[in-house]
Motif scaffolding. Structure first.
Motif, PDB file in Angstrom:
ATOM      1  N   GLU A   1      -8.349 -23.529   1.000  1.00 40.49           N
ATOM      2  CA  GLU A   1      -7.069 -24.171   0.680  1.00 40.49           C
ATOM      3  C   GLU A   1      -7.196 -25.060  -0.567  1.00 40.49           C
ATOM      4  O   GLU A   1      -8.193 -25.758  -0.740  1.00 40.49           O
ATOM      5  CB  GLU A   1      -6.635 -25.036   1.876  1.00 40.49           C
ATOM      6  CG  GLU A   1      -5.287 -25.681   1.657  1.00 40.49           C
ATOM      7  CD  GLU A   1      -4.884 -26.608   2.805  1.00 40.49           C
ATOM      8  OE1 GLU A   1      -5.513 -26.565   3.885  1.00 40.49           O
ATOM      9  OE2 GLU A   1      -3.931 -27.382   2.585  1.00 40.49           O
ATOM     10  N   ILE A   2      -6.174 -25.023  -1.417  1.00 39.42           N
ATOM     11  CA  ILE A   2      -6.106 -25.908  -2.589  1.00 39.42           C
ATOM     12  C   ILE A   2      -4.890 -26.816  -2.376  1.00 39.42           C
ATOM     13  O   ILE A   2      -3.750 -26.409  -2.603  1.00 39.42           O
ATOM     14  CB  ILE A   2      -5.924 -25.087  -3.899  1.00 39.42           C
ATOM     15  CG1 ILE A   2      -7.014 -24.018  -4.052  1.00 39.42           C
ATOM     16  CG2 ILE A   2      -5.872 -26.002  -5.118  1.00 39.42           C
ATOM     17  CD1 ILE A   2      -8.398 -24.536  -4.287  1.00 39.42           C
ATOM     18  N   PRO A   3      -5.118 -28.056  -1.954  1.00 37.66           N
ATOM     19  CA  PRO A   3      -3.964 -28.928  -1.661  1.00 37.66           C
ATOM     20  C   PRO A   3      -3.233 -29.423  -2.908  1.00 37.66           C
ATOM     21  O   PRO A   3      -2.076 -29.835  -2.812  1.00 37.66           O
ATOM     22  CB  PRO A   3      -4.579 -30.114  -0.912  1.00 37.66           C
ATOM     23  CG  PRO A   3      -5.967 -29.701  -0.561  1.00 37.66           C
ATOM     24  CD  PRO A   3      -6.386 -28.670  -1.559  1.00 37.66           C
ATOM     25  N   SER A   4      -3.895 -29.407  -4.078  1.00 37.11           N
ATOM     26  CA  SER A   4      -3.165 -29.800  -5.286  1.00 37.11           C
ATOM     27  C   SER A   4      -3.865 -29.246  -6.520  1.00 37.11           C
ATOM     28  O   SER A   4      -5.080 -29.060  -6.529  1.00 37.11           O
ATOM     29  CB  SER A   4      -3.065 -31.322  -5.391  1.00 37.11           C
ATOM     30  OG  SER A   4      -4.299 -31.863  -5.778  1.00 37.11           O
ATOM     31  N   ILE A   5      -3.049 -28.975  -7.534  1.00 35.45           N
ATOM     32  CA  ILE A   5      -3.601 -28.504  -8.814  1.00 35.45           C
ATOM     33  C   ILE A   5      -3.082 -29.444  -9.893  1.00 35.45           C
ATOM     34  O   ILE A   5      -1.878 -29.728  -9.955  1.00 35.45           O
ATOM     35  CB  ILE A   5      -3.130 -27.066  -9.131  1.00 35.45           C
ATOM     36  CG1 ILE A   5      -3.623 -26.091  -8.054  1.00 35.45           C
ATOM     37  CG2 ILE A   5      -3.611 -26.619 -10.516  1.00 35.45           C
ATOM     38  CD1 ILE A   5      -3.052 -24.682  -8.202  1.00 35.45           C
ATOM     39  N   TYR A   6      -3.998 -29.921 -10.724  1.00 35.93           N
ATOM     40  CA  TYR A   6      -3.583 -30.764 -11.844  1.00 35.93           C
ATOM     41  C   TYR A   6      -4.019 -30.085 -13.138  1.00 35.93           C
ATOM     42  O   TYR A   6      -5.193 -29.736 -13.297  1.00 35.93           O
ATOM     43  CB  TYR A   6      -4.225 -32.158 -11.737  1.00 35.93           C
ATOM     44  CG  TYR A   6      -3.693 -33.082 -12.794  1.00 35.93           C
ATOM     45  CD1 TYR A   6      -2.548 -33.836 -12.562  1.00 35.93           C
ATOM     46  CD2 TYR A   6      -4.293 -33.162 -14.040  1.00 35.93           C
ATOM     47  CE1 TYR A   6      -2.021 -34.652 -13.544  1.00 35.93           C
ATOM     48  CE2 TYR A   6      -3.770 -33.981 -15.035  1.00 35.93           C
ATOM     49  CZ  TYR A   6      -2.638 -34.725 -14.775  1.00 35.93           C
ATOM     50  OH  TYR A   6      -2.107 -35.527 -15.752  1.00 35.93           O
ATOM     51  N   ILE A   7      -3.072 -29.883 -14.051  1.00 36.93           N
ATOM     52  CA  ILE A   7      -3.413 -29.211 -15.313  1.00 36.93           C
ATOM     53  C   ILE A   7      -3.290 -30.230 -16.442  1.00 36.93           C
ATOM     54  O   ILE A   7      -2.212 -30.771 -16.698  1.00 36.93           O
ATOM     55  CB  ILE A   7      -2.480 -28.002 -15.559  1.00 36.93           C
ATOM     56  CG1 ILE A   7      -2.477 -27.083 -14.315  1.00 36.93           C
ATOM     57  CG2 ILE A   7      -2.930 -27.224 -16.793  1.00 36.93           C
ATOM     58  CD1 ILE A   7      -1.441 -25.980 -14.352  1.00 36.93           C
ATOM     59  N   GLY A   8      -4.429 -30.523 -17.077  1.00 31.07           N
ATOM     60  CA  GLY A   8      -4.434 -31.552 -18.118  1.00 31.07           C
ATOM     61  C   GLY A   8      -5.103 -31.050 -19.383  1.00 31.07           C
ATOM     62  O   GLY A   8      -5.522 -29.905 -19.486  1.00 31.07           O
ATOM     63  N   GLY A   9      -5.222 -31.936 -20.359  1.00 24.51           N
ATOM     64  CA  GLY A   9      -5.820 -31.479 -21.617  1.00 24.51           C
ATOM     65  C   GLY A   9      -6.239 -32.627 -22.495  1.00 24.51           C
ATOM     66  O   GLY A   9      -6.514 -33.711 -22.004  1.00 24.51           O
ATOM     67  N   GLY A  10      -6.167 -32.349 -23.803  1.00 23.64           N
ATOM     68  CA  GLY A  10      -5.416 -31.356 -24.531  1.00 23.64           C
ATOM     69  C   GLY A  10      -3.922 -31.355 -24.183  1.00 23.64           C
ATOM     70  O   GLY A  10      -3.404 -32.257 -23.564  1.00 23.64           O
TER      71      GLY A  10
END
Ligand code: SF4
Length: 424
Positions: A87-96
């Motif tokens: 299970e992946i309870p949250s995804i955070y996409i950052g950068g950049g």
């Protein structure tokens, strides 16, 4: 000197001598059987290279996009093979700036959904210069729940100083567009402690954000990492940053102004209105970072991938591990890591605290007494809550932590793709 000495004493007292504060070249990481884990995805491409930026980013290069995407997909595959369809309870996409790869993001999210059970929210950060209605529609369509826009200021003069390539009108337009499509939460970042800034400027920025009705405002100080061009520019030109007393006054005014406008404190830097979900990037206990320079934390270890985008691409495409450096975490450090982030949240649940520290941890009792005596926290039946003064000092502590430890790790990791040793 004195801060180094105090750090040594503090580490010995709270964490003990067993814990070594050293990142070493990563050997094979042991992945215990995890039932679930949060994910961070790093997209390093930026169309504008802001001079103060300390993050692992490179100028947008079309030729690198496809190989980088393939690298990310291979890394997702690697974790899928190691951990199974957990299970992946949250995804955070950052950068950049992740939205610079808007079409590739859809492929990444599809792959995550296919290989894992994604049960929670997807959050993404972006900049007003890289956000338009079409991009917002695509984000919404791919299932992004919350968005954070790095506005930094509504004052065109400061935007110029910060080297941002948009003006306040464009920032407002981007915010309005994001608010109109029904994300669960729209956060904006605003900076304070800018050169020659005073409280009037800070409150004017807050006022603008509140009038636009954003869900959450994250106010954070300008970090002058010595290796950034702003850090060097300030040093060379001896530009004065607001001193301690100005910083103290600004923080108090931000805190009180947000409270007056019904924006409730959700972290030492964040204030949100109503019942919208809190937007947060950094406070998860365990997470895996995917992408160049992405950091991971598992119960017994911290590690990070090579910061070099080229090395990241070549290792992942050759099915080799991109993990560059790792530091083991003792159970005692794990406890204080947890506490550090709960202080960042400005609120600690007594129940959780007891589960982690037990009832008789005299070191914690000592720490808590200290906080109470200096009126840095108060107690309710269920929680320990930081006062405004406590929030300010935690904010200072974080400033110290970021500019000393993170700066040290990032400075070396940016210079050497596979560092032998980083002592912090
Ligand atoms: S857009 Fe963000 S990540 Fe990119 S250079 Fe500017 S501050 Fe850094």
């Amino acid at each position: 000197m004195i801060t180094n000495f105090l750090t040594k004493i503090g580490r010995r007292f709270f964490v003990g001598q067993k814990q070594k504060f050293v990142f070493l070249k990563a050997k094979d990481i042991e992945f215990f059987s995890l039932k679930k884990i949060d994910l961070y995805i790093h997209i390093p491409f930026c169309k504008n290279m802001c001079p103060y930026c300390p993050y692992n980013r490179i100028a947008y290069n079309k030729e690198l996009v496809q190989p980088y995407l393939n690298g990310i997909l291979n890394e997702i595959d690697f974790y899928h093979k190691k951990l199974g369809k957990i299970e992946i309870p949250s995804i955070y996409i950052g950068g950049g700036t992740p939205t610079n790869l808007i079409d590739e993001l859809q492929i990444i999210i599809n792959s995550l959904r296919e290989k894992f059970f994604v049960s929670g929210d997807i959050c993404i950060e972006t900049s007003p210069a890289d956000l338009d209605e079409e991009i917002i529609k695509k984000l919404k369509k791919m299932g992004v729940d919350s968005i954070s826009i790095g506005v930094q200021s509504f004052n065109d003069e400061y935007l110029k100083i910060l080297g941002r390539k948009y003006d306040s009108k464009q920032a407002e337009k981007a915010i309005r567009a994001a608010l109109s499509v029904g994300f669960k939460s729209v956060n904006i970042d605003l900076m304070f402690v800018l050169p020659n800034q005073d409280s009037k400027n800070v409150l004017a920025d807050l006022d603008k954000a509140i009038n636009l009705k954003v869900d959450q405002i994250t106010t954070y100080p300008l970090f002058t990492f010595p290796y950034t061009s702003v850090g060097q520019h300030l040093k060379l030109n001896k530009i004065k940053m607001p001193n301690f007393f100005r910083r103290r006054k600004m923080y108090k005014e931000i805190y009180n102004y947000c409270a007056k406008k019904n924006y409730r404190q959700v972290s030492v830097w964040g204030f949100k209105k109503g019942e919208v979900p809190r937007y947060s990037s950094v406070t998860r206990d365990n997470y895996i970072g995917i992408g160049a320079g992405a950091c991971s934390r598992l119960p017994n270890i911290f590690y990070f991938n090579t910061f070099s985008v080229k090395d990241y691409i070549s290792s992942t495409l050759n099915k080799k591990s991109p993990i560059a450096s790792a530091m083991e975490i003792s159970s005692q450090l794990g406890k204080y890591y947890w506490l550090y982030w709960r202080f960042y949240d400005a609120k600690i649940s007594k129940n959780e605290l007891e589960k982690i520290f037990g009832r008789k941890d005299f070191k914690f009792i000592f720490l808590f007494l200290f906080l109470k005596i200096f009126r840095l926290c108060r107690e309710t039946k269920e929680s320990i809550i930081l006062t405004e003064r406590g929030s300010f000092y935690i904010h200072l502590l974080q400033n110290y932590f970021i500019l000393n430890y993170i700066n040290k790790v990032w400075t070396i990791a940016r210079k050497e793709a596979w560092p032998e040793k980083i002592e912090i």
